[in-house]
Design a protein around this motif. Structure first.
Motif, short mmCIF file in Angstrom:
data_model
loop_
_atom_site.label_atom_id
_atom_site.label_comp_id
_atom_site.label_asym_id
_atom_site.label_seq_id
_atom_site.Cartn_x
_atom_site.Cartn_y
_atom_site.Cartn_z
N GLN A 147 -49.17 12.47 39.87
CA GLN A 147 -47.00 12.15 40.04
C GLN A 147 -47.04 10.76 40.32
N THR A 148 -48.09 10.06 40.81
CA THR A 148 -47.81 9.25 41.40
C THR A 148 -48.87 7.87 41.01
N GLY A 149 -50.34 8.54 40.52
CA GLY A 149 -50.23 8.01 40.42
C GLY A 149 -51.96 7.05 41.39
N GLU A 150 -51.32 7.05 42.71
CA GLU A 150 -51.62 6.57 43.94
C GLU A 150 -53.15 6.62 44.47
N LEU A 151 -54.24 6.02 44.92
CA LEU A 151 -55.77 6.25 45.27
C LEU A 151 -55.32 6.92 46.55
N LEU A 152 -56.19 8.23 46.28
CA LEU A 152 -56.28 8.85 47.32
C LEU A 152 -57.84 8.99 48.70
N PRO A 153 -57.79 7.76 49.66
CA PRO A 153 -58.95 7.50 50.25
C PRO A 153 -58.58 8.54 51.28
N GLY A 154 -59.83 8.49 51.36
CA GLY A 154 -60.43 9.86 52.76
C GLY A 154 -60.18 11.59 52.00
N ALA A 155 -60.07 11.34 51.11
CA ALA A 155 -59.71 12.83 50.19
C ALA A 155 -61.50 13.21 50.60
N THR A 156 -61.71 14.55 50.51
CA THR A 156 -62.82 14.83 50.68
C THR A 156 -63.17 15.64 49.11
N ILE A 157 -64.59 15.82 49.07
CA ILE A 157 -64.92 16.38 48.14
C ILE A 157 -66.37 17.22 48.24
N GLN A 158 -66.24 18.44 48.30
CA GLN A 158 -67.23 19.71 49.09
C GLN A 158 -68.08 20.15 48.15
N ILE A 159 -69.37 20.39 48.21
CA ILE A 159 -70.33 21.94 46.93
C ILE A 159 -69.55 22.93 47.54
N SER A 160 -68.63 23.76 46.85
CA SER A 160 -68.58 25.07 47.38
C SER A 160 -69.43 26.21 48.06
N GLY A 161 -68.95 26.58 49.46
CA GLY A 161 -70.31 27.23 49.54
C GLY A 161 -71.16 26.74 50.27
N THR A 162 -70.80 25.43 50.97
CA THR A 162 -72.09 24.64 50.80
C THR A 162 -71.77 23.77 51.87
N THR A 163 -71.95 22.78 52.94
CA THR A 163 -71.44 21.40 53.63
C THR A 163 -71.94 20.31 52.72
N ILE A 164 -72.02 20.40 51.55
CA ILE A 164 -72.79 19.44 50.73
C ILE A 164 -72.23 18.64 50.75
N GLY A 165 -71.00 17.10 51.05
CA GLY A 165 -70.35 16.65 50.23
C GLY A 165 -69.74 15.18 50.00
N THR A 166 -68.82 13.85 50.43
CA THR A 166 -68.80 13.35 51.13
C THR A 166 -66.98 13.02 50.49
N ILE B 162 -66.91 22.64 42.56
CA ILE B 162 -66.15 21.16 44.12
C ILE B 162 -65.06 21.69 44.15
N ASN B 163 -65.10 21.40 45.30
CA ASN B 163 -63.63 22.03 46.02
C ASN B 163 -63.20 20.08 46.31
N VAL B 164 -61.58 19.96 46.09
CA VAL B 164 -61.45 18.74 46.78
C VAL B 164 -60.14 18.51 46.64
N SER B 165 -59.98 18.24 48.39
CA SER B 165 -58.90 18.41 49.29
C SER B 165 -59.11 17.06 50.19
N TYR B 166 -56.89 16.64 50.21
CA TYR B 166 -56.70 15.74 51.04
C TYR B 166 -55.59 16.32 51.92
N ILE B 167 -55.43 15.89 52.85
CA ILE B 167 -53.50 16.53 53.96
C ILE B 167 -52.78 16.04 53.43
N GLY B 168 -51.66 17.15 53.15
CA GLY B 168 -50.98 17.67 52.27
C GLY B 168 -50.50 17.37 51.17
N PHE B 169 -52.46 17.78 50.59
CA PHE B 169 -52.14 18.70 49.11
C PHE B 169 -52.39 19.91 48.93
N THR B 170 -52.43 20.60 48.33
CA THR B 170 -53.30 21.79 47.59
C THR B 170 -54.40 21.28 47.64
#
Length: 89
Positions: free
Chosen positions: A32-51, A70-78
């Motif tokens: 919605q805002t185009g704002e960069l999201l530092p600290g977002a988690t990117i993880q391969i589903s069903g594993t502990t592999i991520g960044t 691939i799951n992408v998560s960030y606090i306050g976002f779905t």
């Protein structure tokens, strides 16, 4: 209402490497805002592999060949789940 975590696929690129792996590179931004999201988690589903994304919202993740979710998560976002096909040519 929580906003949908976006465009983690803003720039995703697969690069061949010698070990038959691929590299997923990209940037996570708010759709919605185009704002960069530092600290977002990117993880391969069903594993502990991520960044996590750096201060510029950018990340790099090594993948084995094949299709992965691939799951992408960030606090306050779905959490966003995206299927990536990292098939080698």
């Amino acid at each position: 209402m929580k906003r949908l975590l976006l465009v983690f696929l803003f720039l995703f690129v697969f690069v061949k490497s010698w070990s038959q792996n691929s590299i997923l590179k990209g940037k996570v931004i708010d759709s919605q805002t185009g704002e960069l999201l530092p600290g977002a988690t990117i993880q391969i589903s069903g594993t502990t592999i991520g960044t996590i994304t750096d201060l510029n919202g950018e990340f790099l993740l090594r993948l084995k060949s094949g299709s992965v979710d691939i799951n992408v998560s960030y606090i306050g976002f779905t959490t966003l789940t995206q299927t990536i096909d990292a098939t080698q040519d």
